[in-house]
Design a protein around this motif. Structure first.
Motif, PDB file in Angstrom:
ATOM      1  N   VAL A   8       1.071  -1.158   0.193  1.00 30.22           N
ATOM      2  CA  VAL A   8       0.317   0.214   0.034  1.00 30.22           C
ATOM      3  C   VAL A   8       1.141   1.590  -0.353  1.00 30.22           C
ATOM      4  O   VAL A   8       1.582   1.324   1.063  1.00 30.22           O
ATOM      5  N   ALA A   9       0.248   2.041  -1.120  1.00 30.47           N
ATOM      6  CA  ALA A   9       1.244   3.135  -0.904  1.00 30.47           C
ATOM      7  C   ALA A   9       0.445   4.492  -0.700  1.00 30.47           C
ATOM      8  O   ALA A   9      -0.601   4.338  -0.950  1.00 30.47           O
ATOM      9  N   VAL A  10       0.778   5.615   0.235  1.00 35.55           N
ATOM     10  CA  VAL A  10       0.336   6.768   0.975  1.00 35.55           C
ATOM     11  C   VAL A  10       0.982   7.600  -0.190  1.00 35.55           C
ATOM     12  O   VAL A  10       1.756   8.145   0.158  1.00 35.55           O
ATOM     13  N   ALA A  35      -4.693   7.967  -1.912  1.00 33.60           N
ATOM     14  CA  ALA A  35      -4.745   9.293  -2.099  1.00 33.60           C
ATOM     15  C   ALA A  35      -5.123  10.364  -1.382  1.00 33.60           C
ATOM     16  O   ALA A  35      -6.739  10.224  -1.352  1.00 33.60           O
ATOM     17  N   THR A  36      -4.162  11.702  -1.166  1.00 33.94           N
ATOM     18  CA  THR A  36      -4.937  12.636  -0.710  1.00 33.94           C
ATOM     19  C   THR A  36      -4.184  13.896  -1.197  1.00 33.94           C
ATOM     20  O   THR A  36      -3.481  14.273  -1.894  1.00 33.94           O
ATOM     21  N   SER A  37      -5.421  14.550  -1.112  1.00 31.84           N
ATOM     22  CA  SER A  37      -5.388  16.474  -1.373  1.00 31.84           C
ATOM     23  C   SER A  37      -6.429  16.985  -0.787  1.00 31.84           C
ATOM     24  O   SER A  37      -7.854  16.349  -0.517  1.00 31.84           O
ATOM     25  N   ARG A  38      -6.558  18.476  -1.522  1.00 37.05           N
ATOM     26  CA  ARG A  38      -8.007  19.107  -0.162  1.00 37.05           C
ATOM     27  C   ARG A  38      -9.294  18.975  -1.206  1.00 37.05           C
ATOM     28  O   ARG A  38      -9.568  19.204  -1.282  1.00 37.05           O
ATOM     29  N   ASP A  76       3.146   0.946   2.949  1.00 39.86           N
ATOM     30  CA  ASP A  76       4.843   0.360   2.489  1.00 39.86           C
ATOM     31  C   ASP A  76       5.139   1.308   2.033  1.00 39.86           C
ATOM     32  O   ASP A  76       6.775   1.748   2.559  1.00 39.86           O
ATOM     33  N   THR A  77       4.516   2.481   1.749  1.00 40.36           N
ATOM     34  CA  THR A  77       5.260   3.864   1.153  1.00 40.36           C
ATOM     35  C   THR A  77       4.521   4.544   1.047  1.00 40.36           C
ATOM     36  O   THR A  77       2.933   4.558   1.388  1.00 40.36           O
ATOM     37  N   LEU A  78       5.221   5.958   1.415  1.00 43.49           N
ATOM     38  CA  LEU A  78       4.368   7.684   2.081  1.00 43.49           C
ATOM     39  C   LEU A  78       5.319   7.758   0.475  1.00 43.49           C
ATOM     40  O   LEU A  78       6.868   8.247   0.889  1.00 43.49           O
TER      41      LEU A  78
END
Length: 239
Positions: A8-10, A35-38, A76-78
């Motif tokens: 899993v990647a963030v 996945a994140t953003s405003r 696992d990844t950021l």
């Protein structure tokens, strides 16, 4: 924990430009993605989960990591891709601009990374990649950008420090340091002038940065690296 679950990647700042392409690249690697953003819309595929919020707010980081673990079972990844760039003379910066840039570039990195590390340790390791800026190492009077150097320069130092701190615990920490890249941040009429700032005479493409991140993802012996992808900007200047 189910070892058959995908990695899993963030990815922060994931709604457009480099961030949106990073989501696609990690999906091609077989990762599930948070996945994140405003302004990010709801995801249309089951292995992508979106979280809308301001990464400068510690509560957003908590919601992002909680959602990843609840939905996919691991982290696992950021990729710390979210960032603000504001070029102007030093004395023209306002207090509000300082707060905004430091909030996204520094606090955003700190909160989400601090929460991601324990989840990586729980699965035996992981990878943190941060997008910085070649201007940190190569100041240019034509692009006065002290807040970039103050914030992104700090992230480059933090990258090396974290790489050493976690080197024996399975977590690699790297950064990609771009030059000027063709993204929605830059208006079309400025592209020629911006490309002229780089030795190769053109802007980079989002794919150039994505390729660098994926290289680092697949390079198990590389940690503490600041990978410049900047059209020669870090090497020098044309006459």
């Amino acid at each position: 924990m189910n070892s058959q679950r995908p990695k899993v990647a963030v990815i922060t700042g994931a709604s457009q430009g480099i961030g949106a392409r990073l989501v696609n690249a990690y999906r091609r690697l077989g990762y599930a993605v948070v996945a994140t953003s405003r302004t990010i819309p709801a995801a249309e595929e089951p292995d992508v989960h979106t979280v809308r919020g301001d990464i400068a707010d510690p509560a957003t980081a908590e919601r992002v990591l909680d959602a990843g673990v609840r939905r996919f079972g691991r982290i696992d990844t950021l990729v710390n891709n979210a960032g603000l760039f504001l070029a102007k003379p030093f004395t023209d910066y306002t207090r509000a601009e300082f707060d905004s840039v430091v909030g996204v570039n520094v606090a955003g990195f700190f909160h989400v990374t601090r929460l991601a590390v324990p989840h990586m340790l729980a699965v035996g390791g992981g990878h943190i990649v941060t997008i910085t800026s070649s201007l940190v190492d190569n100041a240019d009077a034509r692009v006065p950008s002290v807040l970039t150097s103050l914030t992104k320069g700090g992230l480059q130092s933090a990258t090396k420090s974290l790489a050493i701190e976690y080197a024996t615990r399975g977590i690699r920490v790297n950064a990609v340091s771009p030059g000027v890249v063709r993204t929605p941040m830059h208006s079309e009429e400025d592209h020629a002038a911006l490309g002229g700032l780089l030795p190769v005479g053109r802007m980079g493409e989002p794919a150039d940065i994505v390729d660098a991140v994926i290289y680092l993802e697949n390079a198990p012996f590389v940690t503490g690296e600041i990978l410049h992808v900047d059209g020669g900007q870090s090497a020098g200047h044309r006459a």
